[in-house]
Design a protein around this motif. Structure first.
Motif, PDB file in Angstrom:
ATOM      1  N   PHE A   1      19.047 -87.311 -37.254  1.00  0.00           N
ATOM      2  CA  PHE A   1      18.699 -87.058 -38.653  1.00  0.00           C
ATOM      3  C   PHE A   1      18.309 -85.599 -38.874  1.00  0.00           C
ATOM      4  O   PHE A   1      18.623 -85.003 -39.901  1.00  0.00           O
TER       5      PHE A   1
ATOM      6  N   TRP B   1      21.305 -83.530 -39.243  1.00  0.00           N
ATOM      7  CA  TRP B   1      21.915 -83.726 -40.553  1.00  0.00           C
ATOM      8  C   TRP B   1      21.137 -83.034 -41.664  1.00  0.00           C
ATOM      9  O   TRP B   1      21.684 -82.238 -42.420  1.00  0.00           O
ATOM     10  N   PHE B   2      19.815 -83.320 -41.746  1.00  0.00           N
ATOM     11  CA  PHE B   2      19.047 -82.870 -42.901  1.00  0.00           C
ATOM     12  C   PHE B   2      18.470 -81.464 -42.768  1.00  0.00           C
ATOM     13  O   PHE B   2      18.307 -80.774 -43.768  1.00  0.00           O
TER      14      PHE B   2
ATOM     15  N   GLU C   1      19.551 -79.018 -40.161  1.00  0.00           N
ATOM     16  CA  GLU C   1      20.562 -78.052 -39.756  1.00  0.00           C
ATOM     17  C   GLU C   1      21.837 -78.132 -40.585  1.00  0.00           C
ATOM     18  O   GLU C   1      22.700 -77.267 -40.467  1.00  0.00           O
ATOM     19  N   GLY C   2      21.963 -79.171 -41.402  1.00  0.00           N
ATOM     20  CA  GLY C   2      23.116 -79.283 -42.288  1.00  0.00           C
ATOM     21  C   GLY C   2      24.420 -79.645 -41.596  1.00  0.00           C
ATOM     22  O   GLY C   2      25.494 -79.393 -42.133  1.00  0.00           O
ATOM     23  N   VAL C   3      24.332 -80.234 -40.407  1.00  0.00           N
ATOM     24  CA  VAL C   3      25.522 -80.645 -39.666  1.00  0.00           C
ATOM     25  C   VAL C   3      25.632 -82.165 -39.783  1.00  0.00           C
ATOM     26  O   VAL C   3      24.730 -82.885 -39.362  1.00  0.00           O
ATOM     27  N   CYS C   4      26.720 -82.632 -40.345  1.00  0.00           N
ATOM     28  CA  CYS C   4      26.897 -84.071 -40.540  1.00  0.00           C
ATOM     29  C   CYS C   4      27.219 -84.749 -39.203  1.00  0.00           C
ATOM     30  O   CYS C   4      28.192 -84.393 -38.545  1.00  0.00           O
ATOM     31  N   PRO C   5      26.381 -85.703 -38.800  1.00  0.00           N
ATOM     32  CA  PRO C   5      26.656 -86.420 -37.544  1.00  0.00           C
ATOM     33  C   PRO C   5      27.967 -87.197 -37.639  1.00  0.00           C
ATOM     34  O   PRO C   5      28.318 -87.704 -38.707  1.00  0.00           O
ATOM     35  N   ASP C   6      28.677 -87.296 -36.534  1.00  0.00           N
ATOM     36  CA  ASP C   6      29.909 -88.083 -36.548  1.00  0.00           C
ATOM     37  C   ASP C   6      29.619 -89.491 -36.032  1.00  0.00           C
ATOM     38  O   ASP C   6      28.492 -89.826 -35.682  1.00  0.00           O
ATOM     39  N   ARG C   7      30.635 -90.312 -35.996  1.00  0.00           N
ATOM     40  CA  ARG C   7      30.418 -91.708 -35.608  1.00  0.00           C
ATOM     41  C   ARG C   7      29.877 -91.838 -34.191  1.00  0.00           C
ATOM     42  O   ARG C   7      29.127 -92.753 -33.883  1.00  0.00           O
TER      43      ARG C   7
ATOM     44  N   ASP D   1      27.835 -89.771 -32.695  1.00  0.00           N
ATOM     45  CA  ASP D   1      26.395 -89.513 -32.752  1.00  0.00           C
ATOM     46  C   ASP D   1      25.653 -90.803 -33.113  1.00  0.00           C
ATOM     47  O   ASP D   1      24.654 -91.158 -32.488  1.00  0.00           O
ATOM     48  N   TRP D   2      26.152 -91.500 -34.125  1.00  0.00           N
ATOM     49  CA  TRP D   2      25.505 -92.739 -34.578  1.00  0.00           C
ATOM     50  C   TRP D   2      25.624 -93.848 -33.536  1.00  0.00           C
ATOM     51  O   TRP D   2      24.664 -94.579 -33.307  1.00  0.00           O
TER      52      TRP D   2
END
Length: 107
Positions: free
Chosen positions: A73, A76-77, A79-85, A87-88
């Motif tokens: 998180f 994502w929030f 550093e502004g890098v969207c986690p990919d699948r 990561d999840w």
């Protein structure tokens, strides 16, 4: 529920402390960033002592799953890098492991 809140707060404190050092050493920020970094890392260590468990190692092991999820998180929030699948998926596996460590009937 209290334990989850403590783990979440500890994870934010640890990540914040480490990120302060990262900012200083990797992003070229002022060396004074280490002051809040040290404070956050002290807070992190203190918070983990609030978890009711007779074994510190078990607390640390279970905390790892929460830490990894909070770090995703943060990625994502903050550093502004969207986690990919992946990561999840990795975070989910870590949370399952943390739940097993916390809630399994230990002898």
């Amino acid at each position: 529920m209290k334990m989850v809140l403590i783990f979440g707060a500890a994870a934010l404190a640890e990540i914040g402390g480490c990120f302060a050092f990262w900012s200083w050493l990797r992003l070229g920020r002022n060396f004074l960033w280490i002051l809040p970094g040290c404070g956050f890392l002290l807070l992190f260590a203190y918070l983990l002592t609030l978890v009711d468990s007779p074994a510190a190692g078990r607390v640390y092991a279970a905390y790892g799953g929460i830490y990894i999820t909070v770090a995703i998180f943060w990625l994502w929030f903050v550093e502004g890098v969207c986690p990919d699948r992946w990561d999840w998926v990795g975070a989910i596996f870590c949370l399952i492991g943390a739940a097993i460590i916390l809630f399994a009937p230990h002898s």
